[in-house]
Scaffold this active site. Sequence first.
Site, PDB file in Angstrom:
ATOM      1  N   SER B 160       1.131  -1.154  -0.036  1.00 55.96           N
ATOM      2  CA  SER B 160       0.213   0.011  -0.035  1.00 55.96           C
ATOM      3  C   SER B 160       0.779   1.323   0.027  1.00 55.96           C
ATOM      4  O   SER B 160       1.919   1.269   0.811  1.00 55.96           O
ATOM      5  CB  SER B 160      -0.977   0.131   1.321  1.00 55.96           C
ATOM      6  N   GLU B 243      -0.939   3.281  23.154  1.00 59.80           N
ATOM      7  CA  GLU B 243      -2.466   3.333  23.604  1.00 59.80           C
ATOM      8  C   GLU B 243      -3.281   2.302  22.604  1.00 59.80           C
ATOM      9  O   GLU B 243      -3.287   2.844  21.289  1.00 59.80           O
ATOM     10  CB  GLU B 243      -3.000   4.585  23.621  1.00 59.80           C
TER      11      GLU B 243
END
Lengths: 358, 402
Positions: B160, B243
Amino acid sequence: MNFDISEEQELLQDTIRQFMANECPTTHLREVFESETGFDATLWKGMAELGLVGLHLDDEYGGAGLEIIDLALVAESLGYGGAPGPFLGHVLAGLAIQLAGSDAQKQTWLPSLATGDAIGTVALGEVGGGWQPEEWTLAAGSTLSGVKLNVPYASIAEVIVVGVEGGGLVLVEKGASGVEIQPIEGVDRARRIDAVTFESTPCEALPEGAAQSGRVRDAALVLLAADAFGSGSRLVDMSVAYAKTREQFGVTIEHFQAVKHQLANMAVELEPSRGLFWYAAHAFDHVQDESQRAAALAKAHISDRVMQIARDSVEAHGGIGFTWECDVQLWFKRSMFNRAFLGTPSVHRERAAQMGGW
Amino acid sequence: MDLSYGKEYEEFREEVRDFLGANWPPGGDKDRYPTKEETCQFRDDATAKGYLRRSIPKQYGGSEQPPDEIRGAILREEFTRARAPMDPPGIGTMMLVPTLLDRGEAWQKEKFVPPTTRGDINWCQGYSEPGSGSDLASLKTRGELVGDEWVINGQKIWTSGATNADYMFCLVRTEPDAPKHAGISYLLIDMNQEGMDVRPLKQMTGGSDFNEVFLTDVRTPKDWIVGKRGEGWLVSRTTLKHERNSIGAAAQSSAMFQGILHLAKSTSSGGRPNIEDPSIRQRLAEIEGYVRAHEYSGYRQMTRNARNEDPGIIQMMNKLNSTNISHMVSKLALDLLGDDGLLDPTSTSRAGYRPSDNRSWITQYMYSLGIAVAGGTANIQRNVIGERGLGLPRDSAANRSA
C-alpha cells in the site's frame, strides 16, 4: 469508563460454578432431566442457601438488594451449569411483586420467595404466542378465567403471577378454586412448563401491574439472554474438550484445521455477545429509556447465536453428538427453550425495529 | 458498571474542546482547505499540549505522554468531531516508528522518527511476496552485503502507498543458509532510486490501493538495518501499542451500520420504502445485534487495557468480527440497491444514473472481501483464535516448517 463486572460479581459466578460442579454434575442433571417432576428439592435448597433465588429482592424482605445485572450473572452461571428447576419463573414472580405489588402483597410473599421456601412463577404465554403484555387477553376482576400456556413449574408454585388483559398482573395462590394444571411435554426437561386453566379463579391484582409488566418482561429477556450466553459457553467448552480427546487418523481431532476453524467460529459468534446482555442488564438498572430495546436485541441475538452454536456442537461431536447419552443434547434443548420462551428472535427483532423508529 | 469516562476525564475533554475551538480550523475559517503549513503548525501546537505524538519521546519531537487508554479515546472522539487532523495516518507512524523506538539505533531514531511523525516523509511496508502470504517467513527477496551496501533483488506485493512512499521498511533474506525465520533482516530502503519499480495493481473494484514492487539491484547502506542480521523476523513482530484503540474497529462497524440503515430508509422496492419490508427489518436488526455486541466488546477491552489487564480472547476477535459484519452489511446493501447492483461503480456515465452514495455501496460490496484478506486472512484469524484463544494445537504444517 468501567464496562466490566466487579470482583464480587466474579466471585459470585465462581461460587455458582463450583456449586453446580459439586451438586449438579451432568450425571445428576440427567437424573433430574429424566425424572417425573424435573425438580430437585435439595438442589433448590442449596441454591436458596447461596442466596441466588432472592438476590434481587429488597433487604427488608430478606433479599440481597442487588440488581438485575447480578441476577443476570447468576443466570449465566446457571445456564453454564445447566441448572434444572424453577429459577427463571421464581425470580420473575418475586420481581413482579416487588415492582408492582402493594406493601401488603410484598409483606405476604417476598420474605418466603426470598428464602426460596415458597416457589413462585409467572404465567405470561397464551395460545398462539401472546407473550407480550399488549397481547394478553385474559379478563380479570376479582376472579380470572382463561388459559395460560408455558408456565414454568406451575404445579409446585405457591403463587402464580398472571399476565392479564390490558397488560396487568394478578396473583393466584396455590389451591385457589378453578385452577387446573396440566404438564406440557416440553423439549427442555430441565425447565418444565405447564398449561394452566383458570375457571372463575379468585385473584388479586398487583396495583402497578399494568405499569410494570413491561419491566418484568424486559428482565425476563435479559435473564434468558444471560442463560443462553452461559449455555453457549458450556457448548463451546464441551466441543473444545471433545476435540482434545477424540482421536482419528492417529491424532486428536483438534489438530485438523477444519475442526479448529469450526470451534473458532463458534467462539467468535459467542464471545462478543457477552456485552449485549451485560449492557441490557445495566440499562435495566440504570438507563431505563434504553432498557426495552437493549433487552429485545440481547435476547434475539444471543438466543439465536447460541442455538446455532448448539447445532455446531452436535456436528463437532460427530455421531456421538446425536445421541441421547451425549451431554450436548442437554444444552441443545436448553438453547431451544431460551430461543422460544417469551418469543422467537424474529419477534424481538421486529420490536427492536419499531422501537428504533424504523 | 459505568459507561461514562468520569469527572477527571470529562475535564480533560473540556480542555481538548477549548483547544480545538481556538485552533481548528485555522483562523476559524470553515470554508477553505487548510494549508500544509497550517496543518503542521496545528499538529505542533497539539503536541505541545500533549495531544499528539503521545508515544514519542520528547527528544524525537513527541509529547511523551504516559499511556492512557481513555485520554486516547477522548482525543480521537474530539478531534473527529472537530474534523481536526491527528497524527499523520499511515504505516510509518503506525508500524515503523514504534519498531524504531523499540529496536532502532539512536541515529536511526533521530533521522527517521521526527520527520515521519510530522508527516514529512512517507513509508511503505515491504513484507508480502507473491509466494509468501500467510506463510510470510518463506519470503525470498534476497539481500547481499557488497562492500558497505546491501544489494537487494526480489519482488514485493500488496504494498500500500508505494507510489508516494519515500522509504520502504522491508523484510529481506540475508542469511540464505540459516533456518527460515532466522535468515531474515529488517532493512530500510530509499524508494527514489533506480531498480525500484512500482506497478499499481488494479483491483476488482477498479481502483488501485496496492502495488507490486520489483527490486532490481536496489541499494541501501550497510547500517540501514534495524536489529542485527537475521533478527528481522523478531523485529517485525514488534507490535508495541502505546495506547490501543480498543474501540476503533467497533466504531467503524457502528458507522457502517448507520450507513446501511440510512440506505434502507432512502431506497425503495416496488414502490415501498425498503425500511418497511419485514425481511429487511429483520436483517437490519440482526446486524445491529452483531454491531452492538462488537461495540460493547470494545468498551470491555478499553476497560481492561486501561487497567493493564489482559482482555482475553475477545482481543483476538476484533478483525474477524469486523469482517463478518462488513460481509453482512455489504450483502444487504446490494439487495437494497436493487437494479443499481447491475452498474459498474467506477462508471461516470449518465446512462443508468444513480446517486453517488449508491455507487460507493457497490464498491463496498467488493471491498468487504479485500478487508477480509488484508492484514491476515479470515482463516488466519481463525487459527489465531483457535490456537491462542481456545488452546488448540498449532497447525502441523506450520510446525514442520518452523
